[in-house]
Design a protein around this motif. Structure first.
Motif, PDB file in Angstrom:
ATOM      1  N   MET B  87     -45.753  47.957  71.155  1.00  0.00           N
ATOM      2  CA  MET B  87     -45.773  46.969  70.218  1.00  0.00           C
ATOM      3  C   MET B  87     -46.919  47.027  69.177  1.00  0.00           C
ATOM      4  O   MET B  87     -46.812  46.839  67.982  1.00  0.00           O
ATOM      5  CB  MET B  87     -45.937  45.433  70.741  1.00  0.00           C
ATOM      6  N   ILE B  91     -46.486  47.607  65.255  1.00  0.00           N
ATOM      7  CA  ILE B  91     -47.041  46.739  64.587  1.00  0.00           C
ATOM      8  C   ILE B  91     -48.195  47.438  63.273  1.00  0.00           C
ATOM      9  O   ILE B  91     -47.849  47.285  62.222  1.00  0.00           O
ATOM     10  CB  ILE B  91     -47.649  45.472  65.134  1.00  0.00           C
ATOM     11  N   PHE B  95     -45.465  47.864  60.739  1.00  0.00           N
ATOM     12  CA  PHE B  95     -45.574  46.687  59.935  1.00  0.00           C
ATOM     13  C   PHE B  95     -46.622  46.857  58.918  1.00  0.00           C
ATOM     14  O   PHE B  95     -46.531  46.247  57.821  1.00  0.00           O
ATOM     15  CB  PHE B  95     -45.614  45.513  60.945  1.00  0.00           C
ATOM     16  N   TYR B  96     -47.649  47.338  59.454  1.00  0.00           N
ATOM     17  CA  TYR B  96     -48.825  47.302  58.542  1.00  0.00           C
ATOM     18  C   TYR B  96     -48.765  48.856  57.828  1.00  0.00           C
ATOM     19  O   TYR B  96     -49.766  49.008  57.003  1.00  0.00           O
ATOM     20  CB  TYR B  96     -50.033  47.110  59.129  1.00  0.00           C
ATOM     21  N   THR B 148     -47.026  39.069  68.524  1.00  0.00           N
ATOM     22  CA  THR B 148     -45.938  39.480  67.786  1.00  0.00           C
ATOM     23  C   THR B 148     -45.351  38.814  67.115  1.00  0.00           C
ATOM     24  O   THR B 148     -45.272  38.630  65.715  1.00  0.00           O
ATOM     25  CB  THR B 148     -44.961  40.393  68.603  1.00  0.00           C
ATOM     26  N   VAL B 152     -45.828  39.004  63.123  1.00  0.00           N
ATOM     27  CA  VAL B 152     -44.650  39.530  62.472  1.00  0.00           C
ATOM     28  C   VAL B 152     -43.469  38.807  62.366  1.00  0.00           C
ATOM     29  O   VAL B 152     -42.776  38.884  61.315  1.00  0.00           O
ATOM     30  CB  VAL B 152     -44.008  40.738  63.285  1.00  0.00           C
ATOM     31  N   VAL B 157     -40.059  45.179  66.023  1.00  0.00           N
ATOM     32  CA  VAL B 157     -40.530  45.552  65.011  1.00  0.00           C
ATOM     33  C   VAL B 157     -39.991  47.102  64.811  1.00  0.00           C
ATOM     34  O   VAL B 157     -40.222  47.960  65.929  1.00  0.00           O
ATOM     35  CB  VAL B 157     -42.063  45.729  65.383  1.00  0.00           C
TER      36      VAL B 157
END
Lengths: 269, 340
Positions: B87, B91, B95-96, B148, B152, B157
């Motif tokens: 994760m 992430i 995600f970033y 998470t 998020v 993710v």
């Protein structure tokens, strides 16, 4: 007694655990190349005394001296640094490790350098086997064998060989013969004499009077945490020692009691 | 005379008395069994890849866990560590949008730190590792899920690794064999070196054999145990990274199956639950056994449920065999005990 400086001496040592006096004002002297036998019944304070000598416990009062100089053992490491080694009843070694590996635990020999520095198994195995053979354990020829596969006497021998190899000058043996058969015990006693002849001071803790009399140069009897008697070889008879350990008069009383009992049995027969 | 004794001890007799031998028999037996039941597809490259890929991921976790167990501890937290680290990678790098390598380093760091925390708690409190790592298993799992969702807003993710990272961590060679197999080999070489060649390895055996005596010889027992938990966390995190790169993303529930699977692999591989004994070759064989049963079942046409039954029975047999070995090793030469 005044000829040489004792390698290790206890001066008026007491140890109190939560109000219970396990050792009371005990003084002892240990000389190089001599065997001091520490005799006493269960609960007499032998184990506590060993723990004080080997650095597991600090005495509540009194002092320890190494070669005449006051010493304070904060940990077992401090005791082993001045050459005091303790071997426990079952050899205190690692049953599932090989003879060579267990011999060098904590002091592993290495070969190579940098990232190639590695455990020198060949040297470890050869040294361990050689040191054991020097103590008369000729049956052991392979350092890869597991310690657990050795007999009780051989385990004791491996532990004693280890201590002697790493320069122990005081060897504390805690009931080394208690779990052994007659032959094995005799062998361990022989090994004790060999260590003694090498100049090692041996403290033999036992409740077996005949084993003590076989190898001892000097004897101390502990009763309920106090030193009840202290004598050199030949100064006491076997019976006197046994009586003392069992608490003197109590033993005579027990004998009387037992004789009436056997009498009754004889009558039945 | 003396050479005769020497030969005897390295001969067949002593070989079959080692628990690894049981693991070898087990691995061969299940392979032959599924080769017959699964036929040609099982033995084809695709079939081999299916169990090797499973074995690789499990093996990367099982080998460091084996070290922990040889030292007399246990690590149940690997499942959540895997989820937390994968994760972290997904992430940060998904995600970033940070570079993949940043996410990978962070993921490995997360795993290692959880391991250090485990080791620190176990050595400071003297609580059984079983309880401490069970607690971290749950705590870290909850933390991962909570964070998470918080960051998020979902439990899965996605992430696309850059081509180099993808090639290193998440590709199938020849379309079949996962690169994880090479990572597993690397971990196996490293763990073998640590266990047999380094001084540290001797300390691991000594601590598992008799922790009090080990401490008395001056071994820094607490540091060694913490380091082993850290290694175990690192191994789980590495698998987290491999999975995230392979599947282009992470889910919070990833990895929980590794908790017990790793212990099965280690124990079937001949590591004693009591500590003090074990071998890397045994653990590798135990891992292979697990993977062959787990994947082989799909080639037989039977319901996959039966795999768990086989694994359960294998585990029981392995524990019994290991116990017998331990008893024999501890009573060897002492005829009095043998009579019991």
């Amino acid at each position: 007694m005044s000829k040489a400086t004792p390698i290790l001496s206890l001066k008026n040592v007491s140890k109190v655990f939560a109000g219970y006096r396990a050792l009371n004002d005990v003084s002892l002297e240990v000389y190089p190349g001599k065997v001091l036998c520490l005799l006493g019944d269960n609960g007499a304070g032998k184990s506590t005394l060993i723990k004080v000598l080997s650095g597991f416990h600090e005495p509540t009062s009194g002092t320890l001296e190494v070669n005449g100089v006051t010493a304070v053992f904060k940990s077992p490491k401090d005791a082993s640094n001045v050459g005091i080694a303790t071997v426990h009843q079952f050899g205190g070694t690692f049953p599932l490790m090989s003879i060579g590996r267990s011999f060098f635990v904590g002091a592993e020999p290495t070969k190579g350098r940098g990232i190639f520095k590695r455990f020198d198994k060949k040297y470890a195995n050869e040294t361990a086997v050689r040191e054991m053979q020097q103590l008369g354990i000729t049956r052991v020829t392979d350092g890869d064998r597991l310690i657990g596969g050795l007999s009780g006497g051989e385990r004791q021998a491996s532990a004693i060989a280890r201590a002697v190899h790493f320069g122990a000058n005081v060897l504390i043996l805690d009931e080394p013969t208690a779990a052994l058969g007659v032959k094995e015990a005799a062998h361990v006693l022989r090994i004790i004499m060999q260590a003694r002849n090498k100049g090692v001071a041996v403290i033999l803790v036992t409740h077996n009077v005949s084993h003590a009399l076989t190898v001892g140069d000097h004897f101390a009897v502990l009763i309920r945490g106090e030193k009840a008697d202290d004598f050199a070889k030949g100064e006491r008879t076997r019976e006197q020692i046994t009586d003392l350990m069992a608490g003197g008069e109590a033993m005579a009383e027990l004998e009387r009691e037992l004789s009436t009992l056997t009498g009754t049995i004889n009558q039945i027969n | 005379m003396s050479t005769q004794v020497k030969k005897q001890s390295v001969g067949f007799g002593s070989l079959i008395r080692r628990p690894e031998f049981g693991a070898l028999i087990g691995a061969l037996a299940v392979y032959i069994f599924f080769a017959i039941a699964g036929g040609a597809p099982f033995m084809a490259p695709g079939g081999s890849a299916s169990w090797l890929n499973v074995a690789a991921e499990l093996g990367i976790i099982a080998l460091p866990v084996a070290l922990v167990m040889i030292a007399g501890d246990l690590d149940l937290s690997v499942g959540s560590v895997l989820a937390a680290s994968s994760m972290t990678l997904a992430i940060l790098s998904g995600f970033y949008g940070l570079p993949t390598w940043v996410g990978i380093i962070a993921a490995l760091l997360v795993g290692t730190l959880i391991g250090i925390a485990n080791g620190y708690i176990v050595t400071k409190t003297n609580l059984p590792a079983f309880v401490v790592t069970l607690a971290t298993l749950f705590a870290v799992s909850g933390l991962t899920l909570g964070l998470t969702r918080l960051l998020v807003g979902s439990t899965a993710v996605s992430m696309t690794a850059d081509p180099t990272t993808k090639a290193l961590f998440g590709t199938l060679l020849d379309g079949k064999f996962s690169v994880a197999i090479f990572w597993w080999l690397g971990v196996a070489v490293l763990v073998s070196w640590i266990l047999y060649k380094s001084i540290f390895g001797n300390w691991i055996f000594a601590i598992g054999g008799d922790v009090i005596s080990a401490r008395a010889t001056g071994i820094p027992v607490a540091k060694v145990r913490i380091a082993l938990f850290a290694a175990s966390g690192f191994g789980a995190a590495l698998v987290g990274v491999l999975q995230t790169c392979m599947y282009n993303g992470a889910q919070v529930a990833n990895g929980q199956s590794f908790v017990f699977n790793s212990i099965i692999a280690v124990v079937v591989g001949g590591v004693l639950l009591t500590g003090g004994y074990g071998s890397t070759i045994g653990v590798i064989l135990g891992t292979l056994t697990f993977a062959i049963v787990n994947q082989g079942i799909y080639y037989t046409g039977w319901n996959a449920d039966w795999a768990a039954l086989i694994l359960g029975i294998l585990l029981l047999i392995a524990v019994l065999t290991n116990n017998t070995f331990r008893r024999l090793a501890l009573s060897g030469g002492n005829k009095k005990e043998k009579k019991n």
